[in-house]
Design a protein around this motif. Structure first.
Motif, mmCIF file in Angstrom:
data_model
loop_
_atom_site.group_PDB
_atom_site.id
_atom_site.type_symbol
_atom_site.label_atom_id
_atom_site.label_comp_id
_atom_site.label_asym_id
_atom_site.label_seq_id
_atom_site.Cartn_x
_atom_site.Cartn_y
_atom_site.Cartn_z
ATOM 1 N N ASP A 27 -9.410 7.834 -7.579
ATOM 2 C CA ASP A 27 -9.194 6.404 -7.367
ATOM 3 C C ASP A 27 -9.424 5.651 -8.660
ATOM 4 N N LEU A 29 -9.469 1.705 -10.528
ATOM 5 C CA LEU A 29 -9.545 0.257 -10.423
ATOM 6 C C LEU A 29 -9.258 -0.252 -11.825
ATOM 7 N N HIS A 56 -2.088 -1.408 -5.179
ATOM 8 C CA HIS A 56 -2.495 -2.599 -4.446
ATOM 9 C C HIS A 56 -3.084 -3.546 -5.478
ATOM 10 N N TYR A 58 -5.004 -7.048 -6.232
ATOM 11 C CA TYR A 58 -5.910 -7.967 -5.554
ATOM 12 C C TYR A 58 -6.328 -9.035 -6.553
ATOM 13 N N ARG A 69 -5.528 -1.460 -7.718
ATOM 14 C CA ARG A 69 -6.149 -0.290 -7.107
ATOM 15 C C ARG A 69 -5.086 0.748 -6.818
ATOM 16 N N GLN A 71 -4.518 5.302 -6.103
ATOM 17 C CA GLN A 71 -5.037 6.656 -6.079
ATOM 18 C C GLN A 71 -3.998 7.560 -6.729
#
Lengths: 275, 275, 275, 275
Positions: A27, A29, A56, A58, A69, A71
Motif C-alpha cells: 500500500d 500513500l 483513490h 483524497y 492511495r 495498492q
C-alpha cells in the motif's frame, strides 16, 4: 502574446517521476499533487501509473492537500505526475505582527503543539533564551531562520527518518526537513503557530529533490521561511502543509518495496510560453 | 417510572472543579466537556467560571470534542463543569478484525502516524517482535494492553510532561497516559490505527483524576482499552480523542499560573434516579 | 612433534593491517596489541608503520592492555601488526556464582557503574523484570546473552558511533558492540560487574573484523559471553577490556583522516605448526 | 603565634553528617573523605558510624580519593565525618596553554572520552561552533564556564539522577553537577582533558550541600572552574575526581534505604585558630 498585458507573475511546470521495485503487494500513500489552494492554482495536471493500478485521491477537507492511495502488485511501479501551476506573488509585507493567543483562529491553535519531529516543549527555554528578547513579529521569525542557517551544517545523509528538531539542535547538522523542523519547534515554543510545508522547488544545484520549508502564522496569514536558503520562496510550489514531516511525506509505504528513482522537477515557465 | 421499561443502560453525573492562582493575564485552553458524539449523549450540562470571564467554546468539526478558550485576569480562577451524560453499552464483540490499510477510511489514516508522545517508528521492531506473530484482531490489541499492564509499574509522579511511549517502554514505569501512549504506539507500529482518549472515570481508589486510555480501530469502529485496569471501560465518559495527550490535555496554559485544585468526579446515576 | 605430548591448547596468529589517508598531521591512539595478561600469552609480535613514524606504546598499569600513540604526517599511513598468541583453555565451570557486593574486589566496583554506551541506570527496571527472577549465577548471564541473541537483529550498518545500549534495547537492531553493550548494561543493572572486551576473532563468514563481546564477573573471575554467537569464545584473542567501547576502540583519531583499509585476521595455528 | 610567620593560607574544617533509614541489609559506597593529595593536606580526620559497623576504606591507587565500603543492618545509620584540611593557594596563572594531544600524559588521555553524563561526542559540533574560534588556553575554558552560567538556569530539583550534559544543553536548566557535566563535555569535545570534581564548599546561601565543579587540563596541571559561580575556587575542598558524577557520588546504595539527613558543612578556620 497580444491581448495579454498581465501574464501570471509565476508559472511553473512540475515533472515528477517516482519508481519502486515491489516485492509483495504494497500500500502506498503519496502526497505529490500541487496544492490547489492558498496562493496557488493548478491550471492542469495529470497522474499516470504504470502498471495502471486504480488510485483513490483524497483531499483534506480543511487544508486541501491531496493524498493518492493505491495498492501496487509485485513488480515495478512507475508514477508520473505533471502539472502546470500558477503561483501568486509572495511579496508579503516584511513586518507582520504575531497574533495574541486569544485571537488565534480555532483551527490554527493545534499548530502550537509539539509533534513527533518538533518537540517545542523540549526546546522551550532554549527558544526563549535565544529569541525571547527580540521584538515579536516577522523579524523575529526571520532571526530564527537566520540562526538555523548560521548554526547548522547542511549535509546530505547526515540524518535519518527518526531525527527530530531537538536532535539537530544538539547535533547541529541536517537536511532541509531538519532545518524546517527546528524552525517550527522554535516558533511554537514562542507561541507562534508554525507548520511544515512540503513542496517542489527550484534549486541552484542538482540533484532535484522535494523540498521542506516552514510557515509561521504572522499578520494573520501563513508566511514561508526557508532556513536552508536553498531556494527563493518565489520558487517553491506547495504540495502540503502539516504538523511535521510525518503529515506531508511524499510517499508512505506499507510493505517491502524499494525506491528506484525519485525525480521531482520544477521548471519556471517563461512568460512568453504562458497561454 | 411507569412506561419506561428500558432505562438508559449507563447514566453518569460529572462534577468537575478546577482552580488556578494566576499571576498575570493567562490564556487557557480547556478540554473538560463530555463528548456529545459516538456512544455518548450529553443530557444537560453547565459551565461556570468565577470570576465570570467570557469564554469561547469551539467544537472540533470532525471529532466533535470541545475546547473552551478564555483569558483569565490575575487572581484566582475557578472553573466548575457539571453534566449528565448517557453512555451506550460497550459490549463490543470480542473478536473484531483489523482493517487492511487499503480499506481504512481516509480520515483514519493519520492515526497510523507517530506523534510527539507515541513514537511508533522507534518502537517498530519491538512491536513486531512482541506481537507480530499473534493473530490480527481484537485479541492482539488486548495482548498489547495486557503486556503493558504486566510489564510496566504504575507509579504516581514517576513521569513528566515530556515523557513518551519509548521512554516508558525503556523505564517500565508511568501513569495512565504513559500506559495509553505505549498502547497507541504499539498499535500504530503494527498498522492498527490508534488514538488517545481522555475522559472522566470511576476508579476503585481515590483520588479522583482525569483518565487516559486508548482506542484501536477494530471491526471498522473504535474500541476502548485501558492498560492500567484502573477502570472498567463502561465506567469511562469520553472528553476527547486525539493523536496523543498533547491533543487532549484537560488544560493548556499560556502564562504564569499555578493549579490549586483539580477535582474531576464521575458518579454513576442509579437507574431509579434517572428522569 | 615427538616428545611434545601436550601441545598448547590454542595457538593463534594475528595479521592485522590498517591504512589511512591523512590530510593533516593527525594524532592516533591505537589498541591493536594482543593482551599479554589473564589467559593469554604473546609469544612474539611485531608492529610496523609505513612511513616509519615514531610510536609510543603505553601499557595500562592495571589491566595490561596497550595503547599505541603516534602522530602521522599527511599522506598514507599503513600499520601492520603481527603476533603469535597462546590462549589457555576457556572451559570455565558452567555454574559460577555471582559475588555479593560486599565481597567484590575494590578495583572491580567501578564495573557496576553506567557509562556512555551502557546506561544500566536507564535499563534497571527492564533488567529486573526480564532477569530478576532467575537464579543468580552464570546461567542468569547466559540467559541475558540468549535474550539479546533472540530479540535483536544483527545488521551491518544499522547503528552509529553514538548508539547506546538503551538505543538498541529500543530499536532491537545492532552489531557486535551493540549486542555486547546491552549485555554489559543488563549485568550492571543486576549488580553483576561487567565490561566490554575487544578482540580478534575467527568468524564463520567474512569479512574479517574486530570483535566485541562482554565479560561478567562470576565465580570471582571474568567470564566471556558473545551474545552475537558469531564466534566461539575459544576463538577470541583479547585486545583490551574497558568500561565500554570508548575505552577499547581499535583506533581513535584526532584529525582529518580517512580509513582506507581495515583487515584484522585471526588464524588458528594447527598443532603441528606449533614450535 | 611566634615563630610562625607563614600561617597556612587556607585552613578548613569539615563537619559532615549523613543518616539513612535502612529497611534491609544495604551495601554503601561513600566518598566523603577529603582528598589528601594534589593541593590539599588532611591534617586530622575522624569517621564515626552509629551503629559502629565495620568499614573498609579503599584509596584509589592513581588519584588518591578514598571510598568507604560498608554493609549496614536494618535500622538507622548515622555517618559523621570530621576533618581539618589545609589547601594551597589556587592563584594559578590566568593564561595557561592547552596541551597538544601528542604531549598529553598517558594517564590523562581517558579524560578526553565521552562518559555516561558527559556525551562530548554528541556535543562536538555545538562545542566547535560555540568555542572553536576562540584562542586555545585558560581563557577558552573560562568562556565555556561563562557561557554555561549565562545560558543555563540554576534550579534546585530541575533534573534527575539520569540527566546528562546533552540533556541540560537542550533544557537549559540544572544544578551544580549538570553545569559541571556540560563544562566537562564541551572541553572534551575540544580535545581538552576534563573531569568532574566533587567537594565540600562554602556557599553564600544555605542549605549546605556537596558541590560539583569541573577541572580542565591546562598548562600541564588541573585547573578548577565553577560554572555556577556559587563558590569561589579557594572555598572548595576536593573529595574526588572522576570521569563524571557516577565516579564521585558521595553515596552509592545497593539496597532499600532512604536518606534522612545530609549536612555537609565546610567552615573556614580563621588564621588565629590555626595551631
Amino acid at each position: 502574446m497580444p491581448g495579454s498585458p498581465l501574464p501570471p507573475p509565476h508559472l511553473f511546470d512540475i515533472q515528477c517521476s517516482l519508481s519502486y521495485q515491489i516485492e509483495d503487494a504494497t500500500d502506498f500513500l503519496f502526497q505529490i499533487h500541487a496544492l490547489n489552494a492558498m496562493d496557488q492554482r493548478v491550471l492542469s495536471e495529470a497522474l499516470r501509473l504504470t502498471p495502471p493500478v486504480p488510485v483513490h485521491v483524497y483531499a483534506d477537507p480543511f487544508l486541501g492537500h491531496r493524498f493518492v492511495r493505491l495498492q501496487a502488485p509485485p513488480g515495478e511501479l512507475l508514477l508520473r505526475y505533471e502539472a502546470r501551476v500558477q503561483v501568486e506573488g509572495r511579496d508579503w509585507e516584511d513586518e507582520a505582527a504575531e497574533t495574541p493567543i486569544s485571537e488565534l483562529p480555532d483551527n490554527v491553535l493545534h499548530n502550537l503543539m509539539p509533534t513527533r519531529y518538533c518537540e517545542s516543549d523540549l526546546l522551550g527555554r532554549a527558544a526563549w533564551k535565544l529569541f525571547g528578547d527580540l521584538a515579536p513579529g516577522t523579524a523575529r521569525v526571520q532571526a530564527i531562520a537566520d540562526w538555523i542557517f548560521d548554526n547548522l551544517d547542511y549535509e546530505r545523509g547526515s540524518t535519518q527518518s527518526t531525527t527530530t528538531a531537538s536532535d539537530v539542535y544538539l547535533s547541529r547538522v541536517g537536511v532541509c526537513r531538519d532545518f524546517a523542523h527546528l524552525g517550527v519547534a522554535f516558533c511554537r515554543a514562542l507561541n507562534i503557530p508554525a507548520r511544515l510545508v512540503a513542496g517542489y522547488a527550484i534549486f541552484d544545484e542538482p540533484p532535484p529533490d522535494f523540498h521542506a520549508v516552514f510557515e509561521a502564522y504572522l499578520g494573520r496569514r501563513w508566511v514561508l521561511f526557508d532556513p536552508t536558503r536553498l531556494s527563493r520562496r518565489e520558487d517553491i510550489v506547495r504540495i502540503a502543509h502539516g504538523r511535521d514531516a510525518k503529515d506531508v511525506a511524499f510517499a508512505t509505504l506499507f510493505g517491502p518495496a524499494k525506491m528506484l528513482e525519485m525525480n521531482p522537477q520544477l521548471l519556471r515557465v517563461p512568460a512568453a510560453a504562458a497561454p
